[in-house]
Enzyme design. Structure first.
Site, mmCIF file in Angstrom:
data_model
loop_
_atom_site.group_PDB
_atom_site.id
_atom_site.type_symbol
_atom_site.label_atom_id
_atom_site.label_comp_id
_atom_site.label_asym_id
_atom_site.label_seq_id
_atom_site.Cartn_x
_atom_site.Cartn_y
_atom_site.Cartn_z
ATOM 1 N N GLU A 172 0.877 -1.220 -0.182
ATOM 2 C CA GLU A 172 0.010 0.038 0.120
ATOM 3 C C GLU A 172 0.889 1.322 -0.049
ATOM 4 O O GLU A 172 0.780 2.140 0.815
ATOM 5 C CB GLU A 172 -1.008 -0.037 1.019
ATOM 6 C CG GLU A 172 -2.008 -1.222 0.994
ATOM 7 C CD GLU A 172 -3.248 -1.206 1.836
ATOM 8 O OE1 GLU A 172 -3.214 -0.062 2.820
ATOM 9 O OE2 GLU A 172 -4.187 -1.960 1.652
ATOM 10 N N TYR A 238 -11.368 -4.659 0.090
ATOM 11 C CA TYR A 238 -12.237 -5.202 1.424
ATOM 12 C C TYR A 238 -13.750 -4.967 1.087
ATOM 13 O O TYR A 238 -14.098 -3.654 0.630
ATOM 14 C CB TYR A 238 -11.786 -4.327 2.684
ATOM 15 C CG TYR A 238 -10.351 -5.007 2.996
ATOM 16 C CD1 TYR A 238 -10.459 -6.107 3.689
ATOM 17 C CD2 TYR A 238 -9.289 -4.217 2.887
ATOM 18 C CE1 TYR A 238 -9.026 -6.752 4.026
ATOM 19 C CE2 TYR A 238 -7.749 -4.738 3.174
ATOM 20 C CZ TYR A 238 -7.981 -5.986 3.942
ATOM 21 O OH TYR A 238 -6.757 -6.252 4.334
ATOM 22 N N GLU A 295 -4.895 -8.967 -0.559
ATOM 23 C CA GLU A 295 -5.807 -8.443 0.511
ATOM 24 C C GLU A 295 -7.146 -8.383 0.184
ATOM 25 O O GLU A 295 -7.578 -7.504 -0.884
ATOM 26 C CB GLU A 295 -5.437 -7.285 1.316
ATOM 27 C CG GLU A 295 -3.906 -7.594 2.072
ATOM 28 C CD GLU A 295 -3.628 -6.133 2.740
ATOM 29 O OE1 GLU A 295 -4.665 -5.316 3.394
ATOM 30 O OE2 GLU A 295 -2.389 -6.001 2.919
HETATM 31 O O1 AHR Z 1 -5.425 -6.049 6.657
HETATM 32 C C1 AHR Z 1 -5.368 -5.037 7.311
HETATM 33 C C2 AHR Z 1 -4.583 -3.874 6.729
HETATM 34 O O2 AHR Z 1 -5.510 -3.585 5.771
HETATM 35 C C3 AHR Z 1 -3.310 -4.060 6.011
HETATM 36 O O3 AHR Z 1 -2.223 -4.213 7.020
HETATM 37 C C4 AHR Z 1 -3.186 -3.036 5.027
HETATM 38 O O4 AHR Z 1 -2.319 -3.383 4.032
HETATM 39 C C5 AHR Z 1 -4.561 -2.935 4.697
HETATM 40 O O5 AHR Z 1 -4.742 -1.528 4.674
#
Ligand code: AHR
Length: 483
Positions: A172, A238, A295
């Site tokens: 990131e 996410y 992720e």
């Molecule tokens: O998974 C949690 C966090 O989410 C990670 O450390 C980061 O890369 C993302 O923002």
């Protein structure tokens, strides 16, 4: 719903690495979830929990990404080598401001990899680390001959070099990893990756930090300027029911609309992969460079009373649906998605396993990874047929078996699905599923098997067709002979 399987048509291989895990120094993922130390009363092998390793081995996890996440860009690997009692402490500024004692370092990570019998994905530090530091870490891990770092590793008790299958150059970098612009990071990537050298016999698959969700410009700039120096580029997305970071919604006590909103957000992954991949096609039409979704998963409010920086959340049958939907999307894009790493492995976000002291439970998400493990390194089977609301599926073949996995994420409706194949019969080898009666069904330390895998029998085989009756809120995998 009618699905016709084109069993004879050749399809891409679904990389087993799509079933990858992510384990960060965050909350109770590494400490408590994996590492308990050799003095612990909890059964362990060399300080690593036996129950956790055994459970993860059952689902054949292929790779673990470590040490972060945001933590990676403030991790200085030399803090985590040598005698444990001499290791320096640091503050984990991203995750709760807790003191990190560095008891779990490079040697312990490779011990975990050995026990899990899987590959290592190391994420290097670009944000606050130097090129020299990154170069030396790679030399320390992978150099077998005489060299300063290889000798230091030997002094610390490890004779043989380890295999680093994947290496991430920063995490990131557009955010917690340095707040960089893509032009600046592209140049830094070119520089840092130069020193991720091949010291040993194995090639290291180099991964550039990719976009945050739909930042297509980031992908464009990186691919334009650095594609030839990378094997993969990452993507993070996410799923959040409310789309609001300050109040993401509860993991267990959620209203019906949040069932659908989080699953809809998960399906956005399809559009993201399609659009990033289209940009990648401009610079890499052969699809040599992989899109690495390192992720992904559901992100909710933390469990009441827990440290907000520890990201501890429960996991319900809703998360099982989310996992199945997302894995089906990855399979569909198997030609471009070379690896994915769900966040995170134990006790953090959409975890496989939750622990409390000596207790450990498997989450509904774990059971989906179990049901879906047959797709690892299998050939994707193309299909056509009607669309049906709230049903998603994958068919693949491997080792003489054809596996069909189906997910019905409708809250109330049972779905009838008729699968047919152009030639040959369906000969059932095994069929299993998970389901629940309530949308927030989950496993607890008191009731660890509330959501668990069971035999699936709601199907009828008739000349070349397989008629499946799939209850609401369920995921099933049916394995048949390929014939
Ligand atoms: O998974 C949690 C966090 O989410 C990670 O450390 C980061 O890369 C993302 O923002």
């Amino acid at each position: 719903m009618q699905v016709n399987l084109l069993v004879d048509k050749q399809g891409p291989t679904i990389s087993k690495y799509i079933y990858g895990q992510f384990a960060e120094h965050l909350g109770r993922c590494i400490y408590e979830g994996v590492w308990i130390g050799t003095d612990s009363d909890i059964p362990n092998e060399n300080g690593i929990r036996k129950d956790v390793v055994n459970a993860l081995k059952e689902i054949q996890i292929p790779v673990v990404r470590w040490p972060g996440g945001c933590f990676a860009d403030e991790y200085h690997w030399k803090d985590g080598i040598g005698p444990i009692e001499n290791r320096s402490t640091i503050v984990n500024t991203h995750w709760g401001g807790v003191t990190e004692n560095n008891h779990f370092g490079t040697h312990e990570f490779f011990e975990l990899i050995r026990q899990l019998d899987c590959e290592a994905y190391i994420n290097g530090n670009v944000g606050s680390g130097t090129v020299q530091e990154m170069q030396e870490w790679v030399e320390y891990m992978t150099m077998n001959g005489e060299s300063p770092m290889a000798n230091l590793r030997r002094q610390n008790g490890q004779e043989e070099a380890w295999k680093v299958a994947f290496f991430g150059v920063g995490n990131e970098s557009w955010g917690c990893g340095g707040n960089m612009r893509p032009e600046y990071y592209a140049d830094l990537y070119r520089r840092y990756q130069t020193y991720v050298r091949k010291y040993g016999e194995h090639n290291i698959y180099k991964i550039a930090c990719g976009a945050n969700v739909d930042d297509y410009n980031w992908t464009e700039v990186l691919m334009k300027n650095a594609a030839r120096f990378m094997d993969g580029i990452s993507l993070h997305h996410y799923s959040i029911p409310t789309r609001v970071w300050q109040d993401k919604g509860d993991a267990v006590n959620f209203p019906e609309e949040q069932w659908y909103s989080v699953l809809e957000h998960a399906q956005y992954m399809d559009e993201l992969i399609t659009k990033h991949s289209t940009i990648m096609d401009k610079y890499d039409p052969e699809k040599r460079v992989g899109l690495i979704v390192d992720e992904w998963g559901a992100w909710y409010n933390v469990e009441p009373g827990t440290n907000p920086g520890f990201l501890y959340q429960q996991n319900t049958i809703r998360d099982a649906m989310l996992a199945a939907i997302t894995l089906n999307i990855f399979h569909k894009h198997a030609d471009r998605v070379h690896m994915a790493n769900i966040a995170q492995m134990v006790n953090v976000l959409q975890a496989m396993l939750l622990t409390e002291g000596e207790k450990m439970i498997k989450t509904p998400t774990y059971h989906v990874f179990d049901l879906y493990k047959h797709h690892q390194d299998a050939e994707l089977v193309d299909s056509y047929g009607d669309e049906s609301n709230h049903v998603t599926y994958t068919a693949s073949k491997k080792d003489g078996k054809l596996t069909v996995s189906l997910c019905n994420y409708d809250l109330t409706e049972t779905r009838e699905i008729t699968l047919s194949r152009e030639k040959g019969e369906f000969e059932i080898v095994e069929a299993e599923y998970i389901t629940a009666d309530t949308m927030n069904a989950h496993n607890t330390f008191e009731e660890p098997e509330a959501v668990a895998k069971k035999e699936f029998t709601s199907y009828i085989v008739e000349k070349g067709t397989l008629k499946v009756t799939l209850p609401p809120m369920s995921v099933a995998s049916i394995i048949t002979k390929e014939n």
